[in-house]
Design an enzyme around this catalytic site. Structure first.
Site, mmCIF file in Angstrom:
data_model
loop_
_atom_site.group_PDB
_atom_site.id
_atom_site.type_symbol
_atom_site.label_atom_id
_atom_site.label_comp_id
_atom_site.label_asym_id
_atom_site.label_seq_id
_atom_site.Cartn_x
_atom_site.Cartn_y
_atom_site.Cartn_z
ATOM 1 C CG ASP A 77 -0.190 0.165 2.398
ATOM 2 O OD1 ASP A 77 0.628 -0.416 3.092
ATOM 3 O OD2 ASP A 77 -0.825 0.208 3.717
ATOM 4 C CB SER A 78 4.465 2.162 0.091
ATOM 5 O OG SER A 78 4.825 0.890 -0.583
ATOM 6 C CG ASP A 116 0.419 -4.052 2.081
ATOM 7 O OD1 ASP A 116 0.922 -5.002 3.000
ATOM 8 O OD2 ASP A 116 0.935 -3.354 2.034
ATOM 9 C CE LYS A 147 3.774 -6.231 3.650
ATOM 10 N NZ LYS A 147 2.448 -4.998 4.695
ATOM 11 C CD GLU A 149 0.793 -1.227 8.219
ATOM 12 O OE1 GLU A 149 0.424 -0.778 9.206
ATOM 13 O OE2 GLU A 149 1.209 -1.323 7.241
ATOM 14 C CD GLU A 219 7.457 -0.293 8.294
ATOM 15 O OE1 GLU A 219 6.907 -0.993 7.046
ATOM 16 O OE2 GLU A 219 7.732 0.852 7.863
HETATM 17 N N1 LIG Z 1 8.748 5.103 -0.605
HETATM 18 C C1 LIG Z 1 8.306 4.215 0.827
HETATM 19 N N2 LIG Z 1 9.396 3.750 0.565
HETATM 20 C C2 LIG Z 1 8.814 2.111 2.576
HETATM 21 O O1 LIG Z 1 9.641 2.200 2.755
HETATM 22 C C3 LIG Z 1 7.640 3.439 2.835
HETATM 23 C C4 LIG Z 1 6.585 4.290 2.047
HETATM 24 N N3 LIG Z 1 7.339 4.272 1.286
HETATM 25 N N4 LIG Z 1 5.008 4.629 2.392
HETATM 26 C C5 LIG Z 1 5.169 3.959 3.523
HETATM 27 C C6 LIG Z 1 6.164 3.806 4.320
HETATM 28 C C7 LIG Z 1 6.775 4.560 5.655
HETATM 29 N N5 LIG Z 1 7.615 4.785 5.849
HETATM 30 C C8 LIG Z 1 9.428 4.629 6.665
HETATM 31 C C9 LIG Z 1 8.624 6.421 6.146
HETATM 32 C C10 LIG Z 1 9.473 6.837 6.829
HETATM 33 C C11 LIG Z 1 10.804 6.704 7.756
HETATM 34 C C12 LIG Z 1 11.863 6.955 8.907
HETATM 35 O O2 LIG Z 1 12.327 8.198 7.913
HETATM 36 N N6 LIG Z 1 12.063 6.448 9.784
HETATM 37 C C13 LIG Z 1 13.580 7.336 10.556
HETATM 38 C C14 LIG Z 1 12.748 6.508 12.216
HETATM 39 C C15 LIG Z 1 14.178 7.890 12.680
HETATM 40 C C16 LIG Z 1 13.425 7.562 14.384
HETATM 41 O O3 LIG Z 1 12.686 6.681 15.020
HETATM 42 O O4 LIG Z 1 13.164 8.966 14.477
HETATM 43 C C17 LIG Z 1 14.789 7.343 9.888
HETATM 44 O O5 LIG Z 1 15.975 7.979 9.881
HETATM 45 O O6 LIG Z 1 14.587 5.949 9.460
HETATM 46 C C18 LIG Z 1 10.616 4.719 8.126
HETATM 47 C C19 LIG Z 1 9.901 4.428 7.571
HETATM 48 C C20 LIG Z 1 8.064 2.933 5.141
HETATM 49 N N7 LIG Z 1 7.327 2.693 3.652
HETATM 50 C C1 LIG Z 2 7.456 -2.157 2.801
HETATM 51 C C2 LIG Z 2 6.239 -3.047 3.102
HETATM 52 C C3 LIG Z 2 6.495 -4.001 4.027
HETATM 53 C C4 LIG Z 2 5.000 -2.511 2.953
HETATM 54 O O1 LIG Z 2 4.122 -2.929 3.854
HETATM 55 C C5 LIG Z 2 5.029 -1.759 2.092
HETATM 56 O O2 LIG Z 2 5.626 -0.987 0.552
HETATM 57 O O3 LIG Z 2 3.645 -0.850 1.671
HETATM 58 MG MG LIG Z 3 2.108 -2.156 3.009
#
Ligand SMILES: Nc1nc(=O)c2c([nH]1)NC[C@@H]1CN(c3ccc(C(=O)N[C@@H](CCC(=O)O)C(=O)O)cc3)CN21
Ligand SMILES: CC(C)C(=O)C(=O)O
Ligand SMILES: [Mg+2]
Length: 323
Positions: A77-78, A116, A147, A149, A219
């Site tokens: 779903d991303s 998803d 899947k 969540e 994740e």
């Molecule tokens: N292009 C894309 N990639 C992804 O992996 C993704 C999406 N979109 N959309 C749905 C979710 C959102 N996701 C994300 C988006 C941002 C972070 C992120 O910036 N995390 C911080 C964590 C640091 C903290 O805890 O403060 C990092 O620094 O990576 C993590 C997952 C994973 N998923």
């Molecule tokens: C990357 C993962 C695990 C996901 O759920 C997504 O892309 O939507």
């Molecule tokens: Mg997803």
């Protein structure tokens, strides 16, 4: 232990298809591209060969994945953010998602294919989840699992889906559909969060022990927690920001290919190509060549013989005069 696993990896991977008999698939795209099934994934897990999984968000990224060596594809779903430009996964409508999921599934004919359940398509009741899962299975020819969540609050859902023959993949740790509730896309169970780490561990154990979850995406949790979960579980764990000790890895394909131009700052993303820059460079080359009159060249144009041209020119002059 991990060393020997990695040493074994390349020789085993080469021999993989020869010692694991692929299961029957009604319409294999080619004899060497038999569809991977849950049995192949489970065998791979027993053999301790890391499972590679990648998302696909349209027909073309579905084709990339299908032609690659990865083991499994997730219709994530991303795509809400990556493909449709919504600010999060929560604006995505089920119909929009289904429409794209169909396109992806047309391309993915030989991988283990997971989809998803998007935000709003399952939470309110078990029967809503069943209806949404059924709709996806009916619309997408090649689907093998869905899947969801969440944690123990969905145990009843997982039981029902599994009982009626729909394989369930869990997803715990950071659950992006709850990003607003969680206060952002934050690491879950970090260093000074023993209680939260324990809760995540316990939830994963409960999901597995229900016997209704075939594999589990983890994740954005510390590597050590991903390792402890993986060591104490028998089902495969698939990491996205959960470290290298999980049974497999997943990334969003657009991130890996460097397509988005913006997500390479997520810590767990490794960019293996620069499609975004390549695309803009190519568009600029095209723009320059058209403006310089370099494109289209003779090789891109349909030519006429000199005689035909002269005849046509003569007839056109006559026609123009007579108007
Ligand atoms: N292009 C894309 N990639 C992804 O992996 C993704 C999406 N979109 N959309 C749905 C979710 C959102 N996701 C994300 C988006 C941002 C972070 C992120 O910036 N995390 C911080 C964590 C640091 C903290 O805890 O403060 C990092 O620094 O990576 C993590 C997952 C994973 N998923
Ligand atoms: C990357 C993962 C695990 C996901 O759920 C997504 O892309 O939507
Ligand atoms: Mg997803």
């Amino acid at each position: 232990m991990f060393c020997s696993k990695w040493l074994l990896r390349s020789s085993r991977q080469r021999g993989f298809s020869s010692f694991i008999k692929p299961s029957y698939s009604a319409q294999p795209s080619s004899p060497t591209h038999q569809r991977k099934t849950i049995l192949d994934i489970q065998q791979q897990h027993r053999d301790k060969i890391p499972i590679t999984c990648i998302t696909a968000h349209d027909y073309i990224t579905g084709k990339f994945a299908n032609e690659s060596n990865v083991d499994a594809v997730l219709i994530g779903d991303s795509l809400s953010m990556v493909q449709l430009g919504y600010p999060s996964t929560n604006q995505l409508k089920f119909d929009e998602f289904t429409y794209i999921a169909q396109a992806v599934s047309r391309a993915v004919t030989s991988k283990y294919l997971i989809c998803d359940l998007p935000f709003g398509s399952y939470e309110s009741s078990v029967s809503k989840a069943v209806e949404s899962a059924m709709k996806l299975f009916q619309d997408c020819d090649n689907l093998q699992a869905i899947k969801i969540e969440g944690g123990v609050e969905y145990l009843e859902y997982f039981k029902k889906l599994d009982d009626i023959g729909i394989a369930v993949c869990g997803h715990y740790g950071l659950t992006p559909q709850r990003h607003a509730y969680l206060g952002g896309y934050k690491l879950q169970g970090g260093s000074k969060k023993l209680q939260q780490s324990l809760e995540i561990f316990q939830t994963c154990l409960k999901l597995q022990n229900s016997g209704k979850v075939k594999m589990l995406v983890l994740e954005c949790i510390p590597q050590a927690l991903g390792r402890l979960i993986t060591q104490n579980l028998d089902i495969p764990t698939i990491s996205i920001g959960a470290g290298k000790y999980c049974s497999g890895q997943i990334l969003v394909q657009a991130d890996l290919l460097g397509m988005t131009g913006s997500t390479n700052n997520i810590k767990f993303v490794k960019q293996y190509a620069s499609f975004y820059d390549t695309a803009i460079d190519a568009l600029n080359d095209y723009d320059r060549e058209v403006k310089n009159q370099q494109f289209p060249g003779p090789e891109h144009s349909f030519m006429m013989s000199k005689d035909s041209y002269q005849e046509l020119d003569y007839e056109i002059k006559k026609m123009v005069k007579s108007f």
